[in-house]
Write a protein that holds these residues in place. Structure first.
Motif, PDB file in Angstrom:
ATOM      1  N   ALA A   1       0.854  -1.182   0.000  1.00 18.21           N
ATOM      2  CA  ALA A   1       0.000   0.000   0.000  1.00 18.21           C
ATOM      3  C   ALA A   1       0.891   1.234   0.000  1.00 18.21           C
ATOM      4  CB  ALA A   1      -0.885  -0.020   1.235  1.00 18.21           C
ATOM      5  N   ASP A   2       0.411   2.303  -0.582  1.00 16.82           N
ATOM      6  CA  ASP A   2       1.188   3.547  -0.563  1.00 16.82           C
ATOM      7  C   ASP A   2       2.512   3.410  -1.292  1.00 16.82           C
ATOM      8  OD1 ASP A   2       0.104   5.739   0.451  1.00 16.82           O
ATOM      9  OD2 ASP A   2       0.546   5.290   2.552  1.00 16.82           O
ATOM     10  N   ALA A   3       2.487   2.783  -2.456  1.00 19.22           N
ATOM     11  CA  ALA A   3       3.737   2.448  -3.131  1.00 19.22           C
ATOM     12  C   ALA A   3       4.611   3.675  -3.361  1.00 19.22           C
ATOM     13  CB  ALA A   3       3.440   1.760  -4.453  1.00 19.22           C
ATOM     14  N   GLU A   4       3.981   4.788  -3.678  1.00 18.23           N
ATOM     15  CA  GLU A   4       4.779   5.971  -3.990  1.00 18.23           C
ATOM     16  C   GLU A   4       5.576   6.443  -2.775  1.00 18.23           C
ATOM     17  OE1 GLU A   4       3.560   9.358  -7.161  1.00 18.23           O
ATOM     18  OE2 GLU A   4       2.535   7.459  -6.957  1.00 18.23           O
ATOM     19  N   LYS A   5       4.935   6.321  -1.610  1.00 22.29           N
ATOM     20  CA  LYS A   5       5.618   6.724  -0.387  1.00 22.29           C
ATOM     21  C   LYS A   5       6.749   5.741  -0.061  1.00 22.29           C
ATOM     22  CE  LYS A   5       4.544   6.847   4.467  1.00 22.29           C
ATOM     23  NZ  LYS A   5       3.502   6.244   5.326  1.00 22.29           N
ATOM     24  N   ARG A   6       6.460   4.454  -0.220  1.00 17.10           N
ATOM     25  CA  ARG A   6       7.467   3.426   0.087  1.00 17.10           C
ATOM     26  C   ARG A   6       8.672   3.554  -0.840  1.00 17.10           C
ATOM     27  NH1 ARG A   6       6.052   2.397   4.990  1.00 17.10           N
ATOM     28  NH2 ARG A   6       3.909   1.699   5.182  1.00 17.10           N
ATOM     29  N   PHE A   7       8.403   3.974  -2.059  1.00 17.52           N
ATOM     30  CA  PHE A   7       9.458   4.143  -3.055  1.00 17.52           C
ATOM     31  C   PHE A   7      10.550   5.075  -2.529  1.00 17.52           C
ATOM     32  CE2 PHE A   7      11.228   6.154  -6.871  1.00 17.52           C
ATOM     33  CZ  PHE A   7      11.465   5.059  -7.677  1.00 17.52           C
ATOM     34  N   ASN A   8      10.145   6.055  -1.740  1.00 16.94           N
ATOM     35  CA  ASN A   8      11.108   7.030  -1.223  1.00 16.94           C
ATOM     36  C   ASN A   8      11.575   6.731   0.195  1.00 16.94           C
ATOM     37  OD1 ASN A   8      11.456   8.818  -3.414  1.00 16.94           O
ATOM     38  ND2 ASN A   8       9.353   9.514  -3.091  1.00 16.94           N
ATOM     39  N   GLN A   9      11.354   5.494   0.646  1.00 10.45           N
ATOM     40  CA  GLN A   9      11.790   5.169   2.002  1.00 10.45           C
ATOM     41  C   GLN A   9      13.010   4.259   1.985  1.00 10.45           C
ATOM     42  OE1 GLN A   9       8.156   3.719   3.854  1.00 10.45           O
ATOM     43  NE2 GLN A   9       8.070   5.591   5.059  1.00 10.45           N
ATOM     44  N   TYR A  10      13.588   4.080   3.171  1.00  9.23           N
ATOM     45  CA  TYR A  10      14.726   3.185   3.314  1.00  9.23           C
ATOM     46  C   TYR A  10      14.252   1.829   3.829  1.00  9.23           C
ATOM     47  CZ  TYR A  10      17.401   7.475   2.909  1.00  9.23           C
ATOM     48  OH  TYR A  10      17.915   8.647   2.457  1.00  9.23           O
ATOM     49  N   ALA A  11      15.097   0.832   3.650  1.00  7.87           N
ATOM     50  CA  ALA A  11      14.695  -0.531   4.004  1.00  7.87           C
ATOM     51  C   ALA A  11      14.291  -0.658   5.466  1.00  7.87           C
ATOM     52  CB  ALA A  11      15.825  -1.512   3.685  1.00  7.87           C
ATOM     53  N   PHE A  12      14.975   0.099   6.366  1.00 13.01           N
ATOM     54  CA  PHE A  12      14.668  -0.073   7.791  1.00 13.01           C
ATOM     55  C   PHE A  12      13.279   0.449   8.150  1.00 13.01           C
ATOM     56  CE2 PHE A  12      16.443   4.200   7.749  1.00 13.01           C
ATOM     57  CZ  PHE A  12      15.598   4.877   8.627  1.00 13.01           C
ATOM     58  N   GLU A  13      12.700   1.275   7.265  1.00  9.06           N
ATOM     59  CA  GLU A  13      11.379   1.822   7.569  1.00  9.06           C
ATOM     60  C   GLU A  13      10.258   0.844   7.235  1.00  9.06           C
ATOM     61  OE1 GLU A  13      11.210   6.375   6.879  1.00  9.06           O
ATOM     62  OE2 GLU A  13      12.585   5.599   5.377  1.00  9.06           O
ATOM     63  N   LEU A  14      10.609  -0.250   6.586  1.00  5.67           N
ATOM     64  CA  LEU A  14       9.591  -1.230   6.209  1.00  5.67           C
ATOM     65  C   LEU A  14       9.631  -2.425   7.170  1.00  5.67           C
ATOM     66  CD1 LEU A  14       9.778   0.481   3.619  1.00  5.67           C
ATOM     67  CD2 LEU A  14       9.618  -1.598   2.314  1.00  5.67           C
ATOM     68  N   SER A  15       8.483  -3.060   7.363  1.00  2.42           N
ATOM     69  CA  SER A  15       8.476  -4.264   8.197  1.00  2.42           C
ATOM     70  C   SER A  15       9.005  -5.449   7.396  1.00  2.42           C
ATOM     71  CB  SER A  15       7.050  -4.551   8.647  1.00  2.42           C
ATOM     72  OG  SER A  15       6.281  -4.880   7.529  1.00  2.42           O
ATOM     73  N   GLY A  16       9.249  -6.556   8.079  1.00  2.00           N
ATOM     74  CA  GLY A  16       9.856  -7.717   7.429  1.00  2.00           C
ATOM     75  C   GLY A  16       9.077  -8.207   6.222  1.00  2.00           C
ATOM     76  N   GLY A  17       7.763  -8.335   6.385  1.00  2.00           N
ATOM     77  CA  GLY A  17       6.945  -8.830   5.279  1.00  2.00           C
ATOM     78  C   GLY A  17       6.971  -7.864   4.106  1.00  2.00           C
ATOM     79  N   MET A  18       6.938  -6.581   4.424  1.00  2.00           N
ATOM     80  CA  MET A  18       6.919  -5.593   3.352  1.00  2.00           C
ATOM     81  C   MET A  18       8.252  -5.562   2.614  1.00  2.00           C
ATOM     82  SD  MET A  18       5.388  -1.827   3.592  1.00  2.00           S
ATOM     83  CE  MET A  18       4.478  -2.037   5.052  1.00  2.00           C
ATOM     84  N   ARG A  19       9.346  -5.720   3.372  1.00  2.00           N
ATOM     85  CA  ARG A  19      10.659  -5.750   2.746  1.00  2.00           C
ATOM     86  C   ARG A  19      10.748  -6.916   1.763  1.00  2.00           C
ATOM     87  NH1 ARG A  19      13.728  -5.962   7.855  1.00  2.00           N
ATOM     88  NH2 ARG A  19      13.028  -3.990   8.650  1.00  2.00           N
ATOM     89  N   GLN A  20      10.219  -8.071   2.190  1.00  2.00           N
ATOM     90  CA  GLN A  20      10.286  -9.222   1.297  1.00  2.00           C
ATOM     91  C   GLN A  20       9.430  -8.979   0.060  1.00  2.00           C
ATOM     92  OE1 GLN A  20      12.418 -11.227   0.469  1.00  2.00           O
ATOM     93  NE2 GLN A  20      12.407 -12.790   2.062  1.00  2.00           N
ATOM     94  N   ARG A  21       8.298  -8.317   0.213  1.00  2.00           N
ATOM     95  CA  ARG A  21       7.487  -7.972  -0.946  1.00  2.00           C
ATOM     96  C   ARG A  21       8.252  -7.030  -1.886  1.00  2.00           C
ATOM     97  NH1 ARG A  21       1.701  -8.386  -0.161  1.00  2.00           N
ATOM     98  NH2 ARG A  21       1.395  -9.502   1.755  1.00  2.00           N
ATOM     99  N   ALA A  22       8.918  -6.037  -1.287  1.00  2.00           N
ATOM    100  CA  ALA A  22       9.683  -5.089  -2.102  1.00  2.00           C
ATOM    101  C   ALA A  22      10.793  -5.816  -2.850  1.00  2.00           C
ATOM    102  CB  ALA A  22      10.266  -3.992  -1.220  1.00  2.00           C
ATOM    103  N   MET A  23      11.414  -6.778  -2.167  1.00  2.00           N
ATOM    104  CA  MET A  23      12.470  -7.575  -2.795  1.00  2.00           C
ATOM    105  C   MET A  23      11.905  -8.352  -3.991  1.00  2.00           C
ATOM    106  SD  MET A  23      15.624  -8.052  -2.034  1.00  2.00           S
ATOM    107  CE  MET A  23      16.459  -8.633  -3.504  1.00  2.00           C
ATOM    108  N   ILE A  24      10.713  -8.927  -3.799  1.00  2.00           N
ATOM    109  CA  ILE A  24      10.085  -9.668  -4.894  1.00  2.00           C
ATOM    110  C   ILE A  24       9.775  -8.714  -6.044  1.00  2.00           C
ATOM    111  CG2 ILE A  24       8.024 -10.981  -5.562  1.00  2.00           C
ATOM    112  CD1 ILE A  24       7.991 -12.107  -2.700  1.00  2.00           C
ATOM    113  N   ALA A  25       9.251  -7.519  -5.725  1.00  2.00           N
ATOM    114  CA  ALA A  25       8.948  -6.536  -6.758  1.00  2.00           C
ATOM    115  C   ALA A  25      10.193  -6.181  -7.539  1.00  2.00           C
ATOM    116  CB  ALA A  25       8.353  -5.278  -6.115  1.00  2.00           C
ATOM    117  N   MET A  26      11.290  -6.000  -6.815  1.00  2.00           N
ATOM    118  CA  MET A  26      12.541  -5.624  -7.475  1.00  2.00           C
ATOM    119  C   MET A  26      13.037  -6.754  -8.373  1.00  2.00           C
ATOM    120  SD  MET A  26      15.693  -3.963  -5.574  1.00  2.00           S
ATOM    121  CE  MET A  26      17.374  -4.320  -5.897  1.00  2.00           C
ATOM    122  N   ALA A  27      12.966  -7.987  -7.866  1.00  2.00           N
ATOM    123  CA  ALA A  27      13.451  -9.119  -8.649  1.00  2.00           C
ATOM    124  C   ALA A  27      12.621  -9.315  -9.909  1.00  2.00           C
ATOM    125  CB  ALA A  27      13.414 -10.388  -7.797  1.00  2.00           C
TER     126      ALA A  27
END
Lengths: 330, 326
Positions: free
Chosen positions: B144-170
C-alpha cells in the motif's frame, strides 16, 4: 505447598523510548496485564509472532527484565520468591532454580572455552561446588544425561554441529539443578531432523529431573507436540490459553484460527485455505485502543471496531480462556 | 520443447585451507517455463550453492568440473567469462530473492533508487519510465502507498513488506527464471502465508520458472510442482511433489517427513534421523547417506555402491543405492 511453580499476576513490562533527544519520552508496553499460572511439571507453551512479547514475558519471569506493574512469584518448596522485591542475595539463589536456554546455539557458547568449562561455569559462578573434583563429577553427570560424549568435554564448540551445541547449552542450563527452565525458541535454529531429537531430549529430561518448562516458540506444530498447555500472545496480550489439545482442535480466537490455518500443509493436494490476516502486527508504540486485534480481525463486530471493548480473558470452558472481545467475532 | 533451465552433471568444489571440499556432486536438474522446482534439504546440503552456480555467484575459490553444463536459452552459463555475458544472466534472465530481506537491500540508499538503478542497467529505460515500472511493481505485490514506500529506506519497512519489495525488485526486469532462496523462512507464519500466495499469483501471471529453495516441506507441498531432495551435495530423490511427499522411496526423504511435527496427529512420536550430517571435509565415499541410513545393506555399508539416480516410476528418480535400503 502450591501446585504452581510460577504465578504471574497482572504483569506489565514497559520500556522507555525516545525517538531523539529532543522528543518526549514514550513508554512502550511490551507485555500488558498478563496473568498466568504455570503448574509444577508442566510444559507450558507460549506462541505468537515476532514482536508479540513472548521473550519479554519469559525474561521478566527470570528476573532479567524490570517489572513495571504486577508481580511474578516463584514458588519453591520451602519459600516463595517475589521478583518485584527480591534482594540481590535472593536473586543468586533464584538463579540456581530458574535457568534459560537460548535460541542460537552458535551464539550462546563462547568459542574460547572448552565444553567442560562452559558447562562448569554456572557451578563456579554460583559457588555450588567446593572442589574441582566435585565440579567435574557434576559436569560429567549432566553431560551424559544430555547424551554428550564424555570425550567431547575437552573440545571447543566449533567442533560441534548445531544439535550437539544445543545439547551443550541444555547441559549448561541444567547443571545447577534448576526446577524451572525457560526455553526461548530453542529449536528454531535447528534442522527438522535434529529439532525432533532436541525436543525428545527436553521431554526425557523433564521426566528424569522433574523440570517445568516455559517453552517459547513461533512454530505451532512444535508447540502442539510437546506442550501440555499453550498461551497465544498478540501485541503484548494473551489472547487465548488452553490445554494444547483443546486449543488446536477447537480454537476460539480468530488470531489462533488464522495462525493454525497459516501452517502450510504437508499434503500437496490440500491446497492451503489459510485465513489470510490483512496487514501486519501493529507497532507496539501505537497499539489499537480497546481490543488490540481489531485492526486485523477478519470479522469484527461494531463495538469491537470502535475499540469500545476492553481486553480481558474469560473462561469459555474449563481451562479454556479467550479474550472477551474476540470470543464473539468468530 | 527445450527446458528453460538444464543443469547437467554439475560438480562444485571449493579450495579451502583445509583442502578441497566437495559442495555439489553430480547434480542434474531441469525446469520448464511456468513450473516451480522445490529444492529441500538440511543446512549444508548444497541447496544454495546450486542456485548460486546458476548466477555464477559462488566465491573465487570455486572449481567447476569441465563436463558440467548449466544451460539457459541454449547457452552454457558456466562458460561465460565476460562481464557483459554475466550481466545478461544476473538480474536479466535470472533474478534471485534471498532469505534475509534486511540484508539484501542497501541500508543507506532509498528503496526506489535501488529498484530504478538495477532496472536501468538491464533495460533501455530512462529514469522516469524506470520509476513508473518500479512503482507499478510495488503496487502489484500488494504494497500500500507504493509511492511513499518508493522514497523510504529498508529499515522503515516491516519484514513482510521488505520481502514484498524484494520480490517486486526481482520481478521488475521480467526474468525468465526466479531463484528464491528461503524467501519465507525469516517471516512469521501469517506473513509467510501472504507471501506464498503472492508468489503463486505472480508465477502464474508472469509464466516464469522458479527454483524455490527451502527446508520446510510444508511450504514445498504448497508451492512446488516438482521436488529435488538434496543431501550432502547430491540429489538423492526427485520427482513430482505428490509422488515425493506421499510415496517417498529414499530413507532420507522418509526421515525428513517423519521428523516433522504433524499438527493433525499429535500422538505420533517425533522421530529424529539418527546421527549428524557429516562434515563436507570427510564426505563418505560412494553413497553419501550410508553413515545415517537406518537400514543399510552390506554392500552399501562398505561403500561399494556408487551414487546415481534411477527411475522407479515415471518421473520419480531415487538414488540407486538407497532404493533397496528401505
Amino acid at each position: 505447598m502450591s501446585e504452581n511453580i510460577v504465578s504471574v499476576n497482572n504483569l506489565s513490562v514497559s520500556f522507555d523510548y525516545q525517538e531523539n533527544f529532543l522528543s518526549k519520552k514514550q513508554k512502550i508496553k511490551a507485555v500488558n496485564n498478563i496473568n498466568i499460572k504455570i503448574k509444577k511439571g508442566s510444559f507450558f507453551g507460549l506462541v505468537g509472532e515476532s514482536g508479540s512479547g513472548k521473550t519479554t514475558l519469559g525474561r521478566a519471569i527470570l528476573g532479567a527484565n524490570k517489572i513495571s506493574q504486577g508481580n511474578v512469584i516463584f514458588h519453591d518448596d520451602e519459600r516463595d520468591f517475589d521478583l518485584t522485591r527480591i534482594t540481590a542475595k535472593e536473586m543468586k539463589d533464584y538463579r540456581k532454580k530458574a535457568q534459560l536456554i537460548f535460541q542460537d546455539p552458535y551464539a550462546a557458547l563462547s568459542p574460547r572455552m572448552t565444553v567442560r568449562d562452559i558447562i562448569a561455569e554456572p557451578l563456579e559462578v554460583m559457588k555450588i561446588t567446593n572442589s574441582r573434583q566435585e565440579t567435574d563429577e557434576k559436569v560429567r553427570e549432566i553431560a551424559s544425561k544430555c547424551r554428550l560424549n564424555l570425550e567431547h568435554l575437552r573440545r571447543y564448540p566449533h567442533a560441534f554441529s548445531g544439535g550437539q551445541r544445543q545439547r551443550i547449552s541444555i547441559a549448561r542450563a541444567l547443571v545447577s539443578n534448576p526446577k524451572f527452565i525457560v526455553a526461548d525458541e530453542s529449536v528454531a535454529a535447528l534442522d527438522v531432523s535434529i529439532q525432533a531429537d532436541i525436543l525428545n531430549l527436553l521431554k526425557q529430561l523433564q521426566n528424569e529431573l522433574n523440570l517445568t518448562y516455559l517453552f517459547i516458540s513461533h512454530d505451532l506444530s512444535v508447540v502442539a507436540h510437546v506442550c501440555d498447555i499453550v498461551a497465544v500472545m498478540y501485541l503484548g496480550h494473551i489472547v487465548e490459553m488452553a490445554p494444547s489439545r483443546k486449543l488446536f482442535s477447537n480454537p476460539r480466537h480468530s488470531y489462533t484460527k488464522a495462525l493454525l490455518s497459516s501452517i502450510p500443509s504437508i499434503d500437496p493436494e490440500n491446497k492451503s485455505t489459510a485465513i489470510e490476516l490483512k496487514g501486519e502486527i501493529p507497532s507496539a508504540m501505537d497499539p489499537p485502543s480497546g481490543c488490540v486485534f481489531r485492526t486485523r480481525c477478519p470479522n469484527p463486530t461494531h463495538d469491537c471496531k470502535e475499540g469500545n471493548i476492553e481486553m480481558g480473558l474469560i473462561q469459555v470452558e474449563p481451562d479454556h480462556w479467550v479474550d472477551q472481545c474476540c470470543v464473539n467475532c468468530g | 520443447m527445450a527446458h528453460l533451465l538444464e543443469i547437467n552433471n554439475l560438480d562444485v568444489k571449493f579450495d579451502t585451507d583445509e583442502g578441497r571440499i566437495t559442495a555439489i556432486e553430480n547434480v542434474s536438474l531441469s525446469l520448464d517455463q511456468g513450473k516451480v522446482l522445490g529444492i529441500v534439504g538440511e543446512s549444508g546440503s548444497g541447496k544454495s550453492v546450486t542456485a548460486k552456480s546458476i548466477m555464477q555467484l559462488n566465491p573465487g575459490n570455486t572449481i567447476y568440473n569441465d563436463t558440467a553444463e548449466i544451460i539457459i536459452d541454449d547457452e552454457n552459463v558456466l562458460k561465460f567469462t565476460s562481464k557483459n555475458d554475466l550481466k545478461k544472466i544476473r538480474g536479466g534472465k535470472v533474478s534471485m530473492i534471498f532469505q534475509e530481506p534486511m540484508a539484501s537491500f542497501a541500508p543507506a540508499i532509498k528503496i526506489g533508487y535501488q529498484m530504478v538503478e538495477q532496472l536501468m542497467l538491464h533495460k533501455p529505460l530512462d529514469k522516469k519510465e524506470a520509476k513508473n515500472i518500479s512503482i507499478d511493481m510495488l503496487n502489484r505485490v500488494g504494497i500500500a502507498d507504493a509511492e511513499k514506500r518508493f522514497n523510504q529506506y529498508a529499515f522503515e519497512l516491516s519484514g513482510g513488506m521488505r520481502q514484498r519489495a524484494m520480490i517486486a525488485m526481482a520481478l521488475s526486469t521480467m526474468p525468465k527464471l526466479l531463484l528464491a532462496d528461503e524467501p519465507t523462512t525469516a517471516l512469521d507464519v501469517t506473513i509467510q502465508a501472504q507471501v506464498i500466495n503472492l508468489m503463486k499469483d505472480i508465477i502464474k501471471e508472469f509464466n516464469m520458472g522458479v527454483i524455490f529453495i527451502t527446508h520446510d516441506l510444508g511450504v514445498i507441498a504448497q508451492v512446488a510442482d516438482d521436488v529435488a531432495v538434496m543431501y550432502l551435495g547430491s540429489v538423492v530423490e526427485k520427482g513430482p511433489v505428490n509422488e515425493i511427499l506421499k510415496n517417498p522411496k529414499h530413507p532420507y526423504t522418509k526421515g525428513l517427513l517423519n521428523a516433522l511435527p504433524d499438527i493433525n496427529n499429535l500422538d505420533a512420536p517425533l522421530k529424529p534421523i539418527p546421527g549428524n550430517i557429516p562434515s563436507p571435509l570427510d564426505r563418505p565415499s560412494a553413497c553419501v547417506f550410508r553413515t545415517r541410513c537406518p537400514n543399510p545393506t552390506h554392500d552399501c555399508k562398505e561403500g561399494n555402491i556408487e551414487m546415481g539416480l534411477i527411475e522407479v516410476e515415471p518421473g520419480h528418480w531415487v538414488d540407486q543405492c538407497c532404493v533397496n535400503c528401505g
